[in-house]
Design a protein around this motif. Structure first.
Motif, PDB file in Angstrom:
ATOM      1  N   PHE A  82       2.556 -11.614  12.424  1.00 42.53           N
ATOM      2  CA  PHE A  82       3.215 -11.357  11.043  1.00 42.53           C
ATOM      3  C   PHE A  82       2.232 -11.543   9.887  1.00 42.53           C
ATOM      4  O   PHE A  82       1.350 -12.466   9.846  1.00 42.53           O
ATOM      5  N   TYR A  83       2.253 -10.640   9.099  1.00 43.93           N
ATOM      6  CA  TYR A  83       1.063 -10.623   7.823  1.00 43.93           C
ATOM      7  C   TYR A  83       2.043 -10.266   6.478  1.00 43.93           C
ATOM      8  O   TYR A  83       3.018  -9.950   6.317  1.00 43.93           O
ATOM      9  N   ASP A  84       1.691 -11.045   5.705  1.00 40.38           N
ATOM     10  CA  ASP A  84       2.071 -11.291   4.279  1.00 40.38           C
ATOM     11  C   ASP A  84       1.424 -10.081   3.681  1.00 40.38           C
ATOM     12  O   ASP A  84       0.061 -10.463   3.019  1.00 40.38           O
ATOM     13  N   ARG A  85       1.753  -8.994   3.494  1.00 42.37           N
ATOM     14  CA  ARG A  85       1.009  -7.672   3.105  1.00 42.37           C
ATOM     15  C   ARG A  85       0.452  -7.135   3.683  1.00 42.37           C
ATOM     16  O   ARG A  85      -0.272  -7.733   4.731  1.00 42.37           O
ATOM     17  N   GLY A  86      -0.025  -5.768   3.751  1.00 44.16           N
ATOM     18  CA  GLY A  86      -0.680  -5.127   4.646  1.00 44.16           C
ATOM     19  C   GLY A  86      -1.698  -3.872   3.638  1.00 44.16           C
ATOM     20  O   GLY A  86      -1.876  -4.242   2.587  1.00 44.16           O
ATOM     21  N   ILE A  87      -2.351  -3.435   4.676  1.00 48.25           N
ATOM     22  CA  ILE A  87      -3.583  -2.503   4.001  1.00 48.25           C
ATOM     23  C   ILE A  87      -3.084  -1.463   3.172  1.00 48.25           C
ATOM     24  O   ILE A  87      -3.618  -1.304   1.895  1.00 48.25           O
ATOM     25  N   PRO A  88      -1.760  -0.906   3.261  1.00 43.07           N
ATOM     26  CA  PRO A  88      -1.443   0.203   2.355  1.00 43.07           C
ATOM     27  C   PRO A  88      -0.989  -0.792   0.930  1.00 43.07           C
ATOM     28  O   PRO A  88      -0.999   0.254  -0.075  1.00 43.07           O
ATOM     29  N   ASP A  89      -0.882  -1.602   0.846  1.00 43.55           N
ATOM     30  CA  ASP A  89      -0.617  -2.614  -0.360  1.00 43.55           C
ATOM     31  C   ASP A  89      -1.778  -2.330  -1.440  1.00 43.55           C
ATOM     32  O   ASP A  89      -1.569  -2.233  -2.553  1.00 43.55           O
ATOM     33  N   VAL A  90      -2.858  -1.996  -0.781  1.00 46.66           N
ATOM     34  CA  VAL A  90      -4.021  -2.002  -1.778  1.00 46.66           C
ATOM     35  C   VAL A  90      -4.052  -0.671  -2.395  1.00 46.66           C
ATOM     36  O   VAL A  90      -4.017  -0.660  -3.440  1.00 46.66           O
ATOM     37  N   TYR A 146       6.008   1.612  -6.348  1.00 43.47           N
ATOM     38  CA  TYR A 146       4.755   2.124  -5.686  1.00 43.47           C
ATOM     39  C   TYR A 146       4.514   1.577  -4.287  1.00 43.47           C
ATOM     40  O   TYR A 146       3.842   2.488  -3.536  1.00 43.47           O
ATOM     41  N   LEU A 147       4.740   0.368  -3.897  1.00 42.42           N
ATOM     42  CA  LEU A 147       4.787   0.093  -2.465  1.00 42.42           C
ATOM     43  C   LEU A 147       5.613   0.698  -1.654  1.00 42.42           C
ATOM     44  O   LEU A 147       5.221   1.150  -0.562  1.00 42.42           O
ATOM     45  N   ILE A 148       6.952   1.092  -2.048  1.00 40.52           N
ATOM     46  CA  ILE A 148       7.944   1.839  -1.300  1.00 40.52           C
ATOM     47  C   ILE A 148       7.100   3.257  -0.914  1.00 40.52           C
ATOM     48  O   ILE A 148       7.121   3.915   0.221  1.00 40.52           O
ATOM     49  N   ALA A 149       6.573   3.841  -2.162  1.00 34.94           N
ATOM     50  CA  ALA A 149       6.037   5.151  -2.030  1.00 34.94           C
ATOM     51  C   ALA A 149       4.754   5.266  -0.979  1.00 34.94           C
ATOM     52  O   ALA A 149       4.739   6.311  -0.174  1.00 34.94           O
ATOM     53  N   ALA A 150       4.013   4.182  -1.061  1.00 33.55           N
ATOM     54  CA  ALA A 150       2.534   4.201  -0.594  1.00 33.55           C
ATOM     55  C   ALA A 150       3.060   4.272   1.113  1.00 33.55           C
ATOM     56  O   ALA A 150       2.473   4.983   1.873  1.00 33.55           O
ATOM     57  N   TYR A 151       3.870   3.146   1.272  1.00 33.30           N
ATOM     58  CA  TYR A 151       4.244   2.742   2.943  1.00 33.30           C
ATOM     59  C   TYR A 151       4.799   3.984   3.388  1.00 33.30           C
ATOM     60  O   TYR A 151       4.554   4.543   4.586  1.00 33.30           O
ATOM     61  N   GLU A 152       5.753   4.996   2.622  1.00 31.18           N
ATOM     62  CA  GLU A 152       6.421   5.903   3.144  1.00 31.18           C
ATOM     63  C   GLU A 152       5.615   6.986   3.536  1.00 31.18           C
ATOM     64  O   GLU A 152       5.385   7.768   4.235  1.00 31.18           O
TER      65      GLU A 152
END
Length: 181
Positions: A82-90, A146-152
């Motif tokens: 499990f990760y608390d945030r991922g690479i696309p968060d950056v 912005y998080l939703i847009a990046a991950y999608e």
């Protein structure tokens, strides 16, 4: 064993770290958020908010740390990490601030992909600002978009975690994983 990489993502103050801690208490391998470490290290050097004063440097440090966390799971003999945030968060945060960033950020998002992503929505009742979380609740709601847009953009199908107690949220995540192929 092929460890499945599981993201817990969402804007600031949505309960990610609390869920990671609860999962870790149940014996799961968890990688904690590193932005607080980066911020605290900068504050020791007299830089109050590295993210605000040098966003590219801050983001490069986060990217490096998150890539290392991703690689660290390769040698695990566990079903899940499990990760608390991922690479696309950056990239999402850089998009939020409107700052330019090098292609290596986008390349990392494409190269290091997680197996499943759980999204926690902004939750006013649990939101609190502190020394490392400077954003207002309203800013947290904008960051969420912005998080939703990046991950999608990077092909993730986000699974919304309902509001509830920590135990209820952990149960939701674990039950969802049982049914996830």
């Amino acid at each position: 064993m092929n460890t499945k990489r599981v993201l817990i993502i969402g804007g600031p103050g949505t309960g990610k770290s609390t869920l990671i801690t609860a999962l870790e208490a149940k014996g799961y391998t968890c990688f904690h958020e590193i932005s607080r470490e980066v911020t605290a290290a900068a504050q020791k050097k007299g830089i109050e908010q590295l993210f605000l004063t040098q966003p590219l440097l801050f983001s490069e440090l986060l990217l490096k740390g998150r890539i290392q966390q991703f690689k660290d799971a390769t040698s695990l003999d566990k079903k899940y990490a499990f990760y608390d945030r991922g690479i696309p968060d950056v990239a999402a945060y850089m998009d939020y601030t409107g700052d330019e960033y090098p292609d290596m950020f986008r390349d990392a998002c494409k190269e290091y992909t997680y197996d499943i992503a759980f999204m926690l929505a902004p939750w006013k009742e649990i939101y609190a600002q502190d020394n490392e979380r400077y954003e207002s609740f309203e800013q947290a709601e904008i960051i969420q978009k912005y998080l939703i847009a990046a991950y999608e953009n990077y092909g993730y199908n986000l699974i919304d975690v309902p509001f509830g107690s920590v135990s209820e949220r952990v149960t939701f995540i674990l039950n969802t994983l049982k049914n996830h192929k």
